[in-house]
Every structure is written in structure tokens, then in C-alpha cells.
Write an enzyme that holds these catalytic residues in place. Structure first.
Site, PDB file in Angstrom:
ATOM      1  N   LYS A  15       0.883  -1.135   0.010  1.00  0.00           N
ATOM      2  CA  LYS A  15       0.029   0.011  -0.105  1.00  0.00           C
ATOM      3  C   LYS A  15       0.800   1.545   0.189  1.00  0.00           C
ATOM      4  O   LYS A  15       0.652   2.044  -0.775  1.00  0.00           O
ATOM      5  CB  LYS A  15      -0.905  -0.067   1.063  1.00  0.00           C
ATOM      6  N   ARG A  88      -9.666   0.664   8.632  1.00  0.00           N
ATOM      7  CA  ARG A  88      -9.299  -0.749   9.116  1.00  0.00           C
ATOM      8  C   ARG A  88     -10.300  -1.560   9.796  1.00  0.00           C
ATOM      9  O   ARG A  88     -10.153  -2.900  10.203  1.00  0.00           O
ATOM     10  CB  ARG A  88      -7.995  -0.899  10.189  1.00  0.00           C
ATOM     11  N   ARG A 127      11.751  -5.819   5.077  1.00  0.00           N
ATOM     12  CA  ARG A 127      11.473  -4.465   4.596  1.00  0.00           C
ATOM     13  C   ARG A 127      12.140  -3.335   5.525  1.00  0.00           C
ATOM     14  O   ARG A 127      12.285  -3.429   6.648  1.00  0.00           O
ATOM     15  CB  ARG A 127       9.856  -4.064   5.046  1.00  0.00           C
ATOM     16  N   ARG A 161      10.776  -1.135  10.880  1.00  0.00           N
ATOM     17  CA  ARG A 161       9.853  -0.781  12.047  1.00  0.00           C
ATOM     18  C   ARG A 161       9.780  -1.720  13.005  1.00  0.00           C
ATOM     19  O   ARG A 161      10.296  -3.075  12.931  1.00  0.00           O
ATOM     20  CB  ARG A 161       8.364  -0.920  11.160  1.00  0.00           C
ATOM     21  N   ARG A 172      -0.585  -9.223  13.620  1.00  0.00           N
ATOM     22  CA  ARG A 172      -1.064  -8.013  12.444  1.00  0.00           C
ATOM     23  C   ARG A 172      -1.998  -8.678  11.642  1.00  0.00           C
ATOM     24  O   ARG A 172      -3.112  -7.990  11.012  1.00  0.00           O
ATOM     25  CB  ARG A 172       0.093  -7.067  12.149  1.00  0.00           C
TER      26      ARG A 172
HETATM   27  P1  AMP Z   1       0.624   0.536   9.343  1.00  0.00           P
HETATM   28  O1  AMP Z   1       1.871   1.329   9.257  1.00  0.00           O
HETATM   29  O2  AMP Z   1      -0.741   0.808   8.406  1.00  0.00           O
HETATM   30  O3  AMP Z   1       0.815  -0.932   9.073  1.00  0.00           O
HETATM   31  O4  AMP Z   1       0.123   0.559  10.723  1.00  0.00           O
HETATM   32  C1  AMP Z   1       0.933   0.409  11.680  1.00  0.00           C
HETATM   33  C2  AMP Z   1       0.079   0.190  13.285  1.00  0.00           C
HETATM   34  O5  AMP Z   1      -0.361   1.271  13.304  1.00  0.00           O
HETATM   35  C3  AMP Z   1      -0.906  -0.921  13.052  1.00  0.00           C
HETATM   36  O6  AMP Z   1      -0.339  -2.181  13.382  1.00  0.00           O
HETATM   37  C4  AMP Z   1      -1.855  -0.434  14.221  1.00  0.00           C
HETATM   38  O7  AMP Z   1      -1.189  -0.771  15.519  1.00  0.00           O
HETATM   39  C5  AMP Z   1      -1.774   1.038  13.939  1.00  0.00           C
HETATM   40  N1  AMP Z   1      -2.758   1.523  13.016  1.00  0.00           N
HETATM   41  C6  AMP Z   1      -2.492   2.128  11.700  1.00  0.00           C
HETATM   42  N2  AMP Z   1      -3.603   2.549  11.152  1.00  0.00           N
HETATM   43  C7  AMP Z   1      -4.649   2.034  12.078  1.00  0.00           C
HETATM   44  C8  AMP Z   1      -6.015   1.970  11.978  1.00  0.00           C
HETATM   45  N3  AMP Z   1      -6.641   2.702  10.812  1.00  0.00           N
HETATM   46  N4  AMP Z   1      -6.717   1.428  12.890  1.00  0.00           N
HETATM   47  C9  AMP Z   1      -6.329   1.160  14.042  1.00  0.00           C
HETATM   48  N5  AMP Z   1      -4.952   0.906  14.199  1.00  0.00           N
HETATM   49  C10 AMP Z   1      -4.083   1.604  13.233  1.00  0.00           C
END
Ligand code: AMP
Length: 220
Positions: A15, A88, A127, A161, A172
Site C-alpha cells: 500500500k 481498518r 522491509r 519498523r 497484525r
Molecule cells: P501501518 O503502518 O498501516 O501498518 O500501521 C502500523 C500500526 O499502526 C498498526 O499495526 C496499528 O497498530 C496502527 N494503526 C494504523 N492504522 C490504523 C487504523 N486505521 N486503525 C487502528 N490501528 C491502526
């Protein structure tokens, strides 16, 4: 009129990579709740401290927090957004619809990036990204040309990360299947779901996404 799209898919589906392409090619604005939360963490805000442990475990933070973050961004105006990692949950999807309506806007397309789980594990475990410009790399499939130096901006601030490890990836993925994958049905029912093969080469995925935005993509 500018296009607002959602990139939907499990962690590691690509994404962020596709969002970067769309910024470059179409001047869209990326709204990544993951990036916003990481920023809050690193600047040490109260909210950032609150969500840090939840993020490291790979769980979702509360709807209230992420909806608040998105509301703030939309209140700043503009259009032509890429929603990356948001919504999400179904509650977030409903909230987004309301927020867009309030702005006199709509979601034009939901791009579902399809990838199988085994690919996700290897994608995520290799990554890393540039802390300066955000370019995304992979140890095997997309290493930097010069060791430790970003190809795009020359920064040596390359980062992995904290939640890109096997243990939190398990959580996740589980969170994705339990809470986020129902959105596929939700947007299918609304008639704006467009699946693309997220396992294809980056350029091919970008072409498929482009075709969706040009109104010629596949629709289920
Ligand atoms: P990402 O960078 O999108 O993979 O997000 C990293 C982490 O941030 C996720 O594993 C969640 O803990 C939190 N997070 C990001 N976006 C959301 C969302 N829309 N709803 C809930 N938690 C989120």
C-alpha cells in the site's frame, strides 16, 4: 475533479509503495494513519505514548484515535486523498463516509491489493524505509544500490519498523482478517471495490491501480 481512493490490503501488500507512486504521478495526498501514529510516537505526544505498546504488539489502536487523526487532516481541506491503512474496521469505514460527506466529497474507488500470506511474511521481514524521504526497500527484492544509502535522497537514515517482526506480524495478520477483511464485503456491496494482484511487479501493480483510477479497472 480530484479522486479519493482507499488502498485496502494486509500489512506488506504494498500500500505504501503504491501510495508513493500516486503522489508522484497524480499529486494525490497520502493519509496514512500508521505514519501519523509513528510520528506521534516519535514526537512523544501523550497520544503517541498511549498507542506505542499497542502498535508494537501489532494490535489495532482505538477507532476513536484514528478517526480523530483523519478528521483533523480532512478539516485542513483539500481533496485528492489516498487513504493508506485507514479504514481498518467497519466503524472506521462508516466514520469516513460521514466525514467525506461533511466535506462534500466521496470515496471514488477502493483498491483491494491481493497477496497471499506466505509472501507477506518474507516481504515484511526484509522491509526497511528511508527515514528522510520514505522510500521503501527490501533486503532481497529491492536493496539500495549503495549499502546503507537511500537511492532517492542519499540519506543514511534507513530504518526498520519495530513491529516488522515475526511475532507482531502474526497479530497484525490476525487483526487484518478479523477486523479489516470484512471491509472487502462492505465496499463490494457499495459497488466500488477493485481488486488488483498485489504480487505482480511494482510497475504492473501501479498500472493496474492507474487503470482503476482512469475508470477502466476490474470491478467485482
Ligand atoms: P501501518 O503502518 O498501516 O501498518 O500501521 C502500523 C500500526 O499502526 C498498526 O499495526 C496499528 O497498530 C496502527 N494503526 C494504523 N492504522 C490504523 C487504523 N486505521 N486503525 C487502528 N490501528 C491502526
Amino acid at each position: 475533479m480530484a479522486t479519493n481512493i482507499i488502498l485496502l490490503g494486509p500489512p506488506g501488500a504494498g500500500k505504501g509503495t503504491q501510495a508513493r507512486r500516486l503522489i508522484e504521478e497524480r499529486g494525490l495526498v497520502q493519509l496514512s494513519t500508521g505514519d501519523m501514529l509513528r510520528e506521534a510516537r516519535s514526537s512523544g505526544t501523550e497520544m503517541g505514548q498511549l498507542v506505542a505498546k499497542v502498535m508494537d504488539r501489532g494490535e489495532l489502536v482505538t477507532d476513536e484515535i484514528v478517526i480523530g487523526l483523519i478528521r483533523e487532516k480532512l478539516d485542513q481541506g483539500g481533496n485528492g486523498f489516498i487513504f493508506d491503512g485507514f479504514p481498518r474496521t467497519l466503524a472506521q469505514a462508516d466514520a469516513l463516509e460521514g466525514l467525506m460527506k461533511d466535506e462534500g466529497q466521496q470515496i471514488d474507488a477502493v483498491v483491494e491489493m491481493r497477496v497471499d500470506d506466505t509472501a507477506l511474511v518474507s516481504r515484511i521481514s526484509g522491509r526497511f524505509t528511508c527515514g528522510n524521504c520514505g522510500e521503501v526497500y527490501h533486503d532481497v527484492t529491492k536493496p539500495t544500490k549503495a549499502e546503507g544509502v537511500c537511492d532517492v535522497c542519499g540519506s543514511t537514515d534507513l530504518r526498520r519498523r519495530a513491529d516488522d517482526n515475526a511475532e507482531s506480524l502474526k497479530t497484525r495478520l490476525m487483526e487484518y482478517y478479523k477486523k479489516t477483511s470484512p471491509l472487502i464485503g462492505y465496499y463490494y456491496a457499495k459497488g466500488n471495490l477493485h481488486p488488483v494482484d498485489g504480487l505482480a511487479e511494482i510497475d504492473q501493480v501501479a498500472s493496474a491501480v492507474s487503470a482503476v483510477l482512469n475508470g477502466t479497472g476490474s470491478k467485482t
